[in-house]
Design a protein around this motif. Structure first.
Motif, PDB file in Angstrom:
ATOM      1  N   LYS A  61      47.001  38.636  32.819  1.00 51.08           N
ATOM      2  CA  LYS A  61      47.167  38.745  34.276  1.00 51.08           C
ATOM      3  C   LYS A  61      48.567  39.234  34.629  1.00 51.08           C
ATOM      4  O   LYS A  61      48.746  40.025  35.569  1.00 51.08           O
ATOM      5  N   ALA A  64      48.681  42.858  34.009  1.00 51.32           N
ATOM      6  CA  ALA A  64      47.810  43.575  34.958  1.00 51.32           C
ATOM      7  C   ALA A  64      48.416  43.682  36.360  1.00 51.32           C
ATOM      8  O   ALA A  64      47.972  44.506  37.161  1.00 51.32           O
ATOM      9  N   GLU A  65      49.438  42.863  36.656  1.00 50.03           N
ATOM     10  CA  GLU A  65      50.072  42.941  37.978  1.00 50.03           C
ATOM     11  C   GLU A  65      50.636  44.337  38.235  1.00 50.03           C
ATOM     12  O   GLU A  65      50.572  44.858  39.347  1.00 50.03           O
ATOM     13  N   ASN A  67      49.742  46.911  36.138  1.00 53.12           N
ATOM     14  CA  ASN A  67      48.825  47.861  35.515  1.00 53.12           C
ATOM     15  C   ASN A  67      47.396  47.347  35.661  1.00 53.12           C
ATOM     16  O   ASN A  67      46.838  46.785  34.726  1.00 53.12           O
ATOM     17  N   PRO A  68      46.784  47.512  36.831  1.00 49.83           N
ATOM     18  CA  PRO A  68      45.447  46.970  37.099  1.00 49.83           C
ATOM     19  C   PRO A  68      44.385  47.484  36.137  1.00 49.83           C
ATOM     20  O   PRO A  68      43.406  46.791  35.868  1.00 49.83           O
ATOM     21  N   LYS A  69      44.593  48.683  35.606  1.00 47.82           N
ATOM     22  CA  LYS A  69      43.598  49.255  34.686  1.00 47.82           C
ATOM     23  C   LYS A  69      43.514  48.458  33.393  1.00 47.82           C
ATOM     24  O   LYS A  69      42.517  48.507  32.683  1.00 47.82           O
ATOM     25  N   HIS A  72      40.920  45.785  33.870  1.00 42.20           N
ATOM     26  CA  HIS A  72      39.617  46.445  34.047  1.00 42.20           C
ATOM     27  C   HIS A  72      39.077  46.928  32.707  1.00 42.20           C
ATOM     28  O   HIS A  72      37.864  46.857  32.442  1.00 42.20           O
TER      29      HIS A  72
END
Length: 233
Positions: A61, A64-65, A67-69, A72
């Motif tokens: 997480k 991903a903050e 780098n949202p991909k 995903h």
């Protein structure tokens, strides 16, 4: 074809015995088409398949903050990974008979890790990796994510009885649309060492399986499970 991955652990002894428990229809499908079914990883009953433990997810997480991909990718990746599950055990498992055969007409394929590797050599389109599953506490223990296969090689401790050896294939590069899974080519004669008939089955059932196997051109050793043999008293 089987590929070795240095990050994936597997018992070193090629004679390590493995089992697959299944019903007659799935067994005949395997023999008729000489293809092994591999299930899409997110179609298993265990909703945690291909996911991460809580400590690992916290790290993911954070990444991903920015780098949202990244997150995903791991969610969508489950749709492109297929798995065939085997049970590692020197002996038959009463629990496996109970769980994976719905009636008294199931059977078990006995093989070895060495045979499995040889049997997979026929498949030229999809690469397979074989690894043992590690059972951990998903609330406390960490699953590394520096290898894309790692999420599929860990399960919760509640499943320790499975002693699972997995064939895993990532078909992302093939750009396929997979529904429940896919079938891969296998060398049946190298895959199967012995067939064991359900311990509660009638004699006619063993005869039926024997005749079906012979008519399909195979001559495997076929045994009746001895879990229900007469007690000596």
């Amino acid at each position: 074809m089987y590929r070795q991955n240095p990050n994936i652990t597997l018992p070193e002894n090629p004679d390590t015995i493995i089992w697959k428990y299944l019903d007659l229809s799935k067994f005949l499908d395997l023999l008729l088409y000489q293809k092994m079914f591999m299930s899409r990883s997110d179609k298993f009953e265990d909703q945690y398949e291909g996911t991460f433990s809580e400590p690992t997810f916290e790290d993911i997480k954070k990444i991903a903050e920015n780098n949202p991909k990244f997150l995903h990718y791991y969610k969508s990746h489950r749709e492109n990974v297929v798995i065939s599950s085997w049970h590692a055990n020197e002996y038959e498992s009463f629990a496996m008979w109970q769980i994976f055969t719905k009636n008294n007409e199931g059977l078990a394929i006995q093989s070895t890790i060495g045979r499995l590797k040889e049997a997979l050599a026929l498949e030229k389109h999809f690469e397979q990796y074989i690894g043992e599953v590690h059972y951990i506490d998903y609330k406390k223990e960490y699953i590394p994510f520096d290898d894309a296969f790692f999420p599929f090689l860990f399960k919760r401790k509640s499943f320790q009885y499975e002693k699972e050896i997995r064939i895993i294939s990532d078909v992302t590069s093939q750009k396929l649309s997979i529904n429940d899974g896919l079938k891969i080519n296998v060398d049946i004669n190298k895959l199967i060492e012995t067939i064991y008939i359900h311990p509660k089955s009638e004699n006619w059932y063993k005869k039926l399986v024997t005749e079906l196997v012979a008519k399909l051109g195979f001559d495997f050793k076929i045994e009746k499970s001895d879990l229900e043999s007469d007690i000596l008293i």
